[in-house]
Design an enzyme around this catalytic site. Structure first.
Site, PDB file in Angstrom:
ATOM      1  N   THR A 120       0.591  -1.111   0.023  1.00  0.00           N
ATOM      2  CA  THR A 120       0.348  -0.017   0.151  1.00  0.00           C
ATOM      3  C   THR A 120       0.662   1.377  -0.136  1.00  0.00           C
ATOM      4  O   THR A 120       1.719   1.313   0.340  1.00  0.00           O
ATOM      5  CB  THR A 120      -1.096   0.150   1.476  1.00  0.00           C
ATOM      6  OG1 THR A 120      -1.422   1.463   1.301  1.00  0.00           O
ATOM      7  CG2 THR A 120      -0.118  -0.320   2.811  1.00  0.00           C
ATOM      8  N   ASP A 121       0.581   2.152  -0.514  1.00  0.00           N
ATOM      9  CA  ASP A 121       0.514   3.789  -0.597  1.00  0.00           C
ATOM     10  C   ASP A 121       0.953   4.387   1.509  1.00  0.00           C
ATOM     11  O   ASP A 121       1.564   4.812   1.514  1.00  0.00           O
ATOM     12  CB  ASP A 121       0.364   4.645  -1.407  1.00  0.00           C
ATOM     13  CG  ASP A 121      -1.116   5.297  -1.203  1.00  0.00           C
ATOM     14  OD1 ASP A 121      -1.680   4.372   0.110  1.00  0.00           O
ATOM     15  OD2 ASP A 121      -1.326   5.810  -1.962  1.00  0.00           O
ATOM     16  N   GLU A 122       0.046   3.364   1.975  1.00  0.00           N
ATOM     17  CA  GLU A 122       0.826   3.781   3.175  1.00  0.00           C
ATOM     18  C   GLU A 122       1.884   3.392   4.055  1.00  0.00           C
ATOM     19  O   GLU A 122       2.324   4.190   5.158  1.00  0.00           O
ATOM     20  CB  GLU A 122      -0.482   3.380   3.860  1.00  0.00           C
ATOM     21  CG  GLU A 122      -1.752   3.799   3.336  1.00  0.00           C
ATOM     22  CD  GLU A 122      -3.640   3.517   4.159  1.00  0.00           C
ATOM     23  OE1 GLU A 122      -3.691   4.178   5.294  1.00  0.00           O
ATOM     24  OE2 GLU A 122      -4.059   3.342   3.598  1.00  0.00           O
ATOM     25  N   TYR A 144      -1.405  -0.069  11.696  1.00  0.00           N
ATOM     26  CA  TYR A 144      -1.818  -0.812  10.111  1.00  0.00           C
ATOM     27  C   TYR A 144      -0.796  -0.656   8.713  1.00  0.00           C
ATOM     28  O   TYR A 144       0.287  -1.494   8.889  1.00  0.00           O
ATOM     29  CB  TYR A 144      -3.229  -0.468   9.405  1.00  0.00           C
ATOM     30  CG  TYR A 144      -3.264  -0.736   7.680  1.00  0.00           C
ATOM     31  CD1 TYR A 144      -3.438  -2.352   7.514  1.00  0.00           C
ATOM     32  CD2 TYR A 144      -3.311   0.167   7.011  1.00  0.00           C
ATOM     33  CE1 TYR A 144      -3.587  -1.961   6.304  1.00  0.00           C
ATOM     34  CE2 TYR A 144      -3.273  -0.210   5.992  1.00  0.00           C
ATOM     35  CZ  TYR A 144      -3.619  -1.305   5.312  1.00  0.00           C
ATOM     36  OH  TYR A 144      -3.645  -1.491   4.259  1.00  0.00           O
ATOM     37  N   LYS A 148       2.163  -3.489   7.416  1.00  0.00           N
ATOM     38  CA  LYS A 148       2.278  -3.541   5.776  1.00  0.00           C
ATOM     39  C   LYS A 148       3.553  -2.939   5.585  1.00  0.00           C
ATOM     40  O   LYS A 148       4.176  -3.637   4.608  1.00  0.00           O
ATOM     41  CB  LYS A 148       1.617  -2.659   4.789  1.00  0.00           C
ATOM     42  CG  LYS A 148       0.052  -2.604   5.723  1.00  0.00           C
ATOM     43  CD  LYS A 148      -0.914  -4.613   4.557  1.00  0.00           C
ATOM     44  CE  LYS A 148      -0.381  -3.978   3.300  1.00  0.00           C
ATOM     45  NZ  LYS A 148      -0.519  -5.651   2.358  1.00  0.00           N
ATOM     46  N   PRO A 199     -19.750  10.728   9.717  1.00  0.00           N
ATOM     47  CA  PRO A 199     -18.609  10.988  10.872  1.00  0.00           C
ATOM     48  C   PRO A 199     -16.972  11.406   9.889  1.00  0.00           C
ATOM     49  O   PRO A 199     -16.600  11.131   9.331  1.00  0.00           O
ATOM     50  CB  PRO A 199     -18.177  10.045  11.514  1.00  0.00           C
ATOM     51  CG  PRO A 199     -19.167   8.483  10.838  1.00  0.00           C
ATOM     52  CD  PRO A 199     -19.976   9.097  10.019  1.00  0.00           C
TER      53      PRO A 199
HETATM   54  P1  NAD Z   1      -9.961  -6.048   2.964  1.00  0.00           P
HETATM   55  O1  NAD Z   1     -10.395  -6.020   4.194  1.00  0.00           O
HETATM   56  O2  NAD Z   1     -11.541  -6.364   1.783  1.00  0.00           O
HETATM   57  O3  NAD Z   1      -9.730  -8.258   2.708  1.00  0.00           O
HETATM   58  C1  NAD Z   1      -9.318  -9.150   3.072  1.00  0.00           C
HETATM   59  C2  NAD Z   1      -9.077 -10.489   2.738  1.00  0.00           C
HETATM   60  O4  NAD Z   1      -8.374 -11.122   3.710  1.00  0.00           O
HETATM   61  C3  NAD Z   1     -11.014 -10.728   3.368  1.00  0.00           C
HETATM   62  O5  NAD Z   1     -11.472 -11.815   3.214  1.00  0.00           O
HETATM   63  C4  NAD Z   1      -9.928 -11.613   4.760  1.00  0.00           C
HETATM   64  O6  NAD Z   1     -11.307 -13.283   5.594  1.00  0.00           O
HETATM   65  C5  NAD Z   1      -8.347 -11.854   4.680  1.00  0.00           C
HETATM   66  N1  NAD Z   1      -8.056 -12.752   5.802  1.00  0.00           N
HETATM   67  C6  NAD Z   1      -7.694 -12.258   6.915  1.00  0.00           C
HETATM   68  N2  NAD Z   1      -7.011 -11.747   7.168  1.00  0.00           N
HETATM   69  C7  NAD Z   1      -6.668 -13.414   6.902  1.00  0.00           C
HETATM   70  C8  NAD Z   1      -5.534 -14.920   7.156  1.00  0.00           C
HETATM   71  N3  NAD Z   1      -5.100 -14.527   8.990  1.00  0.00           N
HETATM   72  N4  NAD Z   1      -5.280 -15.789   6.043  1.00  0.00           N
HETATM   73  C9  NAD Z   1      -6.267 -16.347   5.011  1.00  0.00           C
HETATM   74  N5  NAD Z   1      -7.227 -15.496   4.889  1.00  0.00           N
HETATM   75  C10 NAD Z   1      -7.717 -13.688   5.780  1.00  0.00           C
HETATM   76  O7  NAD Z   1      -9.166  -5.278   2.108  1.00  0.00           O
HETATM   77  P2  NAD Z   1      -8.951  -5.226   1.482  1.00  0.00           P
HETATM   78  O8  NAD Z   1      -9.097  -3.445   0.986  1.00  0.00           O
HETATM   79  O9  NAD Z   1      -9.802  -6.040  -0.645  1.00  0.00           O
HETATM   80  O10 NAD Z   1      -7.272  -4.763   0.760  1.00  0.00           O
HETATM   81  C11 NAD Z   1      -6.732  -6.453   0.278  1.00  0.00           C
HETATM   82  C12 NAD Z   1      -5.217  -5.643   0.121  1.00  0.00           C
HETATM   83  O11 NAD Z   1      -4.831  -5.018  -0.130  1.00  0.00           O
HETATM   84  C13 NAD Z   1      -4.666  -5.877   1.474  1.00  0.00           C
HETATM   85  O12 NAD Z   1      -3.030  -6.268   1.398  1.00  0.00           O
HETATM   86  C14 NAD Z   1      -4.434  -4.014   1.961  1.00  0.00           C
HETATM   87  O13 NAD Z   1      -3.517  -4.245   2.495  1.00  0.00           O
HETATM   88  C15 NAD Z   1      -4.199  -4.167   0.532  1.00  0.00           C
HETATM   89  N6  NAD Z   1      -4.735  -2.342  -0.274  1.00  0.00           N
HETATM   90  C16 NAD Z   1      -5.690  -2.189   0.164  1.00  0.00           C
HETATM   91  C17 NAD Z   1      -6.166  -1.111   0.098  1.00  0.00           C
HETATM   92  C18 NAD Z   1      -7.155  -0.380   0.233  1.00  0.00           C
HETATM   93  O14 NAD Z   1      -7.652   0.868  -0.367  1.00  0.00           O
HETATM   94  N7  NAD Z   1      -8.126  -0.882   0.822  1.00  0.00           N
HETATM   95  C19 NAD Z   1      -4.983   0.158  -1.312  1.00  0.00           C
HETATM   96  C20 NAD Z   1      -3.946  -0.754  -1.038  1.00  0.00           C
HETATM   97  C21 NAD Z   1      -3.553  -1.379  -0.539  1.00  0.00           C
HETATM   98  P1  TYD Z   2     -10.185   4.812   5.161  1.00  0.00           P
HETATM   99  O1  TYD Z   2     -10.854   4.497   4.314  1.00  0.00           O
HETATM  100  O2  TYD Z   2     -10.123   4.201   6.409  1.00  0.00           O
HETATM  101  O3  TYD Z   2      -8.972   4.572   4.570  1.00  0.00           O
HETATM  102  P2  TYD Z   2      -6.959   5.248   4.917  1.00  0.00           P
HETATM  103  O4  TYD Z   2      -7.600   5.271   6.790  1.00  0.00           O
HETATM  104  O5  TYD Z   2      -6.396   3.541   4.767  1.00  0.00           O
HETATM  105  O6  TYD Z   2      -6.377   5.977   3.800  1.00  0.00           O
HETATM  106  O7  TYD Z   2     -10.115   6.580   5.311  1.00  0.00           O
HETATM  107  C1  TYD Z   2     -10.496   7.446   4.446  1.00  0.00           C
HETATM  108  C2  TYD Z   2     -10.103   8.300   4.853  1.00  0.00           C
HETATM  109  O8  TYD Z   2     -11.335   9.348   5.347  1.00  0.00           O
HETATM  110  C3  TYD Z   2      -8.814   8.941   5.696  1.00  0.00           C
HETATM  111  O9  TYD Z   2      -8.421  10.224   5.615  1.00  0.00           O
HETATM  112  C4  TYD Z   2      -9.840   8.883   7.393  1.00  0.00           C
HETATM  113  C5  TYD Z   2     -10.890   9.757   6.738  1.00  0.00           C
HETATM  114  N1  TYD Z   2     -12.403   8.640   7.131  1.00  0.00           N
HETATM  115  C6  TYD Z   2     -13.473   9.959   7.842  1.00  0.00           C
HETATM  116  O10 TYD Z   2     -12.925  10.781   7.935  1.00  0.00           O
HETATM  117  N2  TYD Z   2     -14.525   9.249   8.488  1.00  0.00           N
HETATM  118  C7  TYD Z   2     -14.694   8.160   8.670  1.00  0.00           C
HETATM  119  O11 TYD Z   2     -15.780   7.217   9.143  1.00  0.00           O
HETATM  120  C8  TYD Z   2     -13.513   7.459   8.207  1.00  0.00           C
HETATM  121  C9  TYD Z   2     -14.040   5.187   8.267  1.00  0.00           C
HETATM  122  C10 TYD Z   2     -12.510   7.284   7.294  1.00  0.00           C
END
Ligand code: NAD
Ligand code: TYD
Length: 341
Positions: A120-122, A144, A148, A199
């Site tokens: 992730t970019d985080e 988190y 990562k 929120p």
């Molecule tokens: P999500 O939380 O929606 O899905 C995570 C999945 O992993 C779930 O299905 C969960 O059941 C499974 N899981 C969790 N722990 C597990 C374990 N111990 N064994 C097997 N399965 C397990 O997450 P997402 O948003 O789909 O993100 C997927 C990936 O992409 C993650 O690695 C996240 O860090 C990365 N990512 C997400 C974003 C975003 O904006 N959502 C951005 C950049 C990178």
């Molecule tokens: P989020 O979807 O949790 O992604 P990330 O923290 O991984 O970037 O949040 C996106 C942005 O929105 C972040 O700046 C936090 C903000 N946020 C709120 O203001 N209110 C909320 O209820 C949530 C979940 C996030």
């Protein structure tokens, strides 16, 4: 090729599996997911009868289970993914994101296969001006992001130390269908439709670079097929947005679609105490991915937000079952039905 996809029942993993099966008839997918609160097999409904798809319920921390799986390559999405949850309790983040990733790296090492690690970019932390490149130092701020960053560095170390064929992608904030309604965009849509308050943390001016999940999935597939071993690829939408602007855009779309009172919807916006350690701005440069992999995002943000609002409007039953907790029994019900048939 039979690809082990971890975390395929989550938001991005399920979008990825659908896209991969549709666009790559030469591949099979083995989805390994432990079905935490974020995992939902309803996200993959319709694939049960697809011969190129199989599901195994299991934990990436279970090394014995991993040893019994048959596959040719790994694409690793499974993670604990929500920053707010990591602030409340980081233990599952250490377990799944670090130990689980290390187990998969060991597996890739033993099988001498490619592993794409979805980072992730985080991991870069916050940046006031400019953009992070793949060469920027990692400076994670939330538990988190720290977990990562650790897994990302383990992936790098396994390439450097053991020569494992690792590719790392670092993507910005995703949105789109099947996103769990705890993340900003689906939470705001669900709350607005229920007339609940929205929120907004702090002043709402925190900036994220947003990308549609379909664009992220295409980039992951390209990095998997064409990425160079040991390399990192930033995946970003060149689309910086303040949280408050996104929320207003969502409310405009809802008001347009449902003919509901715009001012009443805007009145739901509620500024709340800021998230501790809240990163002010994320911004990454995706030039390497664009030029080396021939990728660019195809979904514009306004169009993407409109289609996402439409998806949540059309799929109220899906997120309704999540809010009620009913979705957690979906797997058990399906499983019992299969045993009974
Ligand atoms: P999500 O939380 O929606 O899905 C995570 C999945 O992993 C779930 O299905 C969960 O059941 C499974 N899981 C969790 N722990 C597990 C374990 N111990 N064994 C097997 N399965 C397990 O997450 P997402 O948003 O789909 O993100 C997927 C990936 O992409 C993650 O690695 C996240 O860090 C990365 N990512 C997400 C974003 C975003 O904006 N959502 C951005 C950049 C990178
Ligand atoms: P989020 O979807 O949790 O992604 P990330 O923290 O991984 O970037 O949040 C996106 C942005 O929105 C972040 O700046 C936090 C903000 N946020 C709120 O203001 N209110 C909320 O209820 C949530 C979940 C996030």
């Amino acid at each position: 090729m039979r690809i082990l996809v971890t975390g395929g029942a989550g938001f991005i993993g399920s979008n990825f599996i659908r896209q991969m099966l549709a666009e790559h008839p030469e591949h099979e997918v083995l989805n390994l997911d432990s079905l935490t609160y974020a995992g939902n097999l309803e996200n993959l409904q319709g694939l049960e009868t697809e011969p190129r798809y199989a599901f195994v319920r299991g934990d990436i921390c279970d090394q014995d289970l991993l040893k019994g799986l048959t596959f040719d390559a790994i694409i690793h999405f499974a993670a604990e993914s929500h920053v707010d949850r990591s602030i409340l309790d980081s233990s599952p983040f250490l377990q799944t994101n670090i130990t689980g990733t290390k187990n998969l790296l060991e597996l890739a090492r033993a099988r001498r296969c490619r592993m794409l690690h979805v980072s992730t970019d985080e991991v870069y932390g916050s940046i006031a001006e400019g953009q992070f490149t793949e060469m920027s130092p990692l400076s994670p701020n939330s538990p988190y992001a720290a977990s990562k960053a650790s897994s990302d560095l383990f992936a790098r170390a396994y390439h450097e130390t053991y020569g494992v064929d690792v590719v790392i992608t670092r993507c910005s904030n995703n949105y789109g269908p099947y996103q769990f309604p705890e993340k900003l965009i689906p939470l705001m849509i669900a709350n607005a439709l229920a007339g609940k308050s929205l929120p907004v943390y702090g002043d709402g001016k925190n900036v994220r670079d947003w990308i549609h999940v379909a664009d992220h999935c295409r980039a992951v597939a390209l990095a998997f097929h064409k990425g160079r071993a040991g390399e990192v690829y930033n995946i970003g939408g060149r689309n910086e947005q303040q949280n408050i602007g996104i929320i207003r855009m969502i409310l405009e779309t809802i008001s347009e679609r449902l003919g509901s009172d715009r001012e009443a919807l805007m009145g739901l916006i509620t500024y709340v105490t800021d998230r501790p350690g809240h990163d002010r701005r994320y911004a990454i440069d995706p030039l390497k991915t664009e030029s080396e992999l021939g990728w660019k995002p195809l979904v514009g943000f306004e169009e993407g937000i409109a289609s996402t609002v439409d998806w949540y409007l059309a799929n109220r039953a899906w997120w309704g079952r999540i809010l009620s907790g009913e979705y957690m029994t979906y797997y058990e019900t399906q499983y019992r039905q299969r045993l009974g048939s």
